[in-house]
Design an enzyme around this catalytic site. Sequence first.
Site, short mmCIF file in Angstrom:
data_model
loop_
_atom_site.label_atom_id
_atom_site.label_comp_id
_atom_site.label_asym_id
_atom_site.label_seq_id
_atom_site.Cartn_x
_atom_site.Cartn_y
_atom_site.Cartn_z
N GLY A 44 33.70 34.39 34.23
CA GLY A 44 34.28 33.68 33.67
C GLY A 44 33.69 31.85 33.21
O GLY A 44 32.07 32.42 33.29
N VAL A 47 32.85 29.88 35.27
CA VAL A 47 31.19 29.25 35.96
C VAL A 47 30.54 30.41 35.76
O VAL A 47 29.02 30.27 35.66
CB VAL A 47 32.11 28.81 37.43
CG1 VAL A 47 30.42 28.11 38.10
CG2 VAL A 47 32.86 27.54 37.11
N TYR A 79 48.86 28.86 45.39
CA TYR A 79 47.32 28.85 45.09
C TYR A 79 46.55 27.50 46.26
O TYR A 79 45.37 28.20 46.57
CB TYR A 79 47.08 28.33 43.42
CG TYR A 79 45.93 27.73 43.54
CD1 TYR A 79 45.06 29.16 42.88
CD2 TYR A 79 44.97 27.43 43.24
CE1 TYR A 79 43.36 29.44 42.57
CE2 TYR A 79 43.86 26.90 42.94
CZ TYR A 79 43.03 27.80 42.26
OH TYR A 79 42.31 28.09 41.99
#
Length: 359
Positions: A53, A55, A181
């Site tokens: 992804g 990062v 989340y």
Amino acid sequence: SREEGPPVPSVARAPARSESPMLTREEIDAVYGKHAPSGGEKATVVLVTGGTGLVGKALQKVVAADGDAAARGEKWVFLSSKDGDLRDRSAVEAIFRQHQPTYVIHLAALVGGLFKNMKYKVDFWRDNVAINDNILHLSYKFGVKKVVSCLSTCIFPDKTTYPIDETMIHDGPPHASNEGYAYAKRMIDVQNRCYHEQYGCQFTSVIPTNVFGPHDNYSIEDGHVLPGLMHKVYLAKQNGTPLTIWGTGKPLRQFIFSEDLARLFVWTLRSYDSIEPIILSVAEEDEQDIKTAALEVAAAMDFKGEVVFDTSKSDGQYKKTASNDKLKKLYPEFKFTPFSEAVRETARWFMDNYETARK
């Protein structure tokens, strides 16, 4: 009538409890299993979940350019979703058995934009709790020396004072829009302390502010501010139309370049010894308002057209300023990439990779 749930898996019967109120080592092992055998001295393996992804890709670039990683004899393994479903305990155990990690950087998560978070709160809670529990418990079971997990500023209380700092995480509920989340991410901090107190594990976490960089999600609807603006500018240039920015452009944000964050992850892994979370961010005085950020993007992409602010659209939260005092005290020599330079590099990557970029 309610449907019956899946059958409850059988659990090994624990031996008779001792008089002590604490679980004995034998009792714990009977339920959870013993640490994986070390098999002698292992190679130093750094396992990165979510390794492909935003990062994760930045970490790949930073580690490849870091002669220190080679000098330390580190083998970095970057996982993608193709390597296994991290919600599945057996899949995670197979990954750990294969790679025998010494350290873990935990980036993987189910993520989404505002409306997706609002619609699927249960999914965001259950999937992320399952992922986090599997990674942390298998890290304990396999004797991982250190885990660094990635949190988010959305975990902080909705009603708070600014600047926010690491001591304020549990001072009140997060914003209701993404509570599934946010609470799942908050629980990593709770788990880190519990694993440390019960087993002595060195599990910690970092809290970055608004991350951007190459390999981001450039979706206009679901992406974050800067990548979404880059996509808008690209289309406005292609179509010869004005650049329309939602809101007044006044809200303030602290943006951190993904490659800076990657370098700070490496520092955290090697030099940060606390289990308490640490905010990774540029300083408060380096906040950018959305209008300035948008004009930086337009300049980086050589957009000469009209810029329009659609004030019928909500600005969202005006500010969520985070203090980086803890980071500055522990790593005062760290230099962040100038914002305009990071924007130019990110925009250039997006234009060069438009066809294949996530959008």
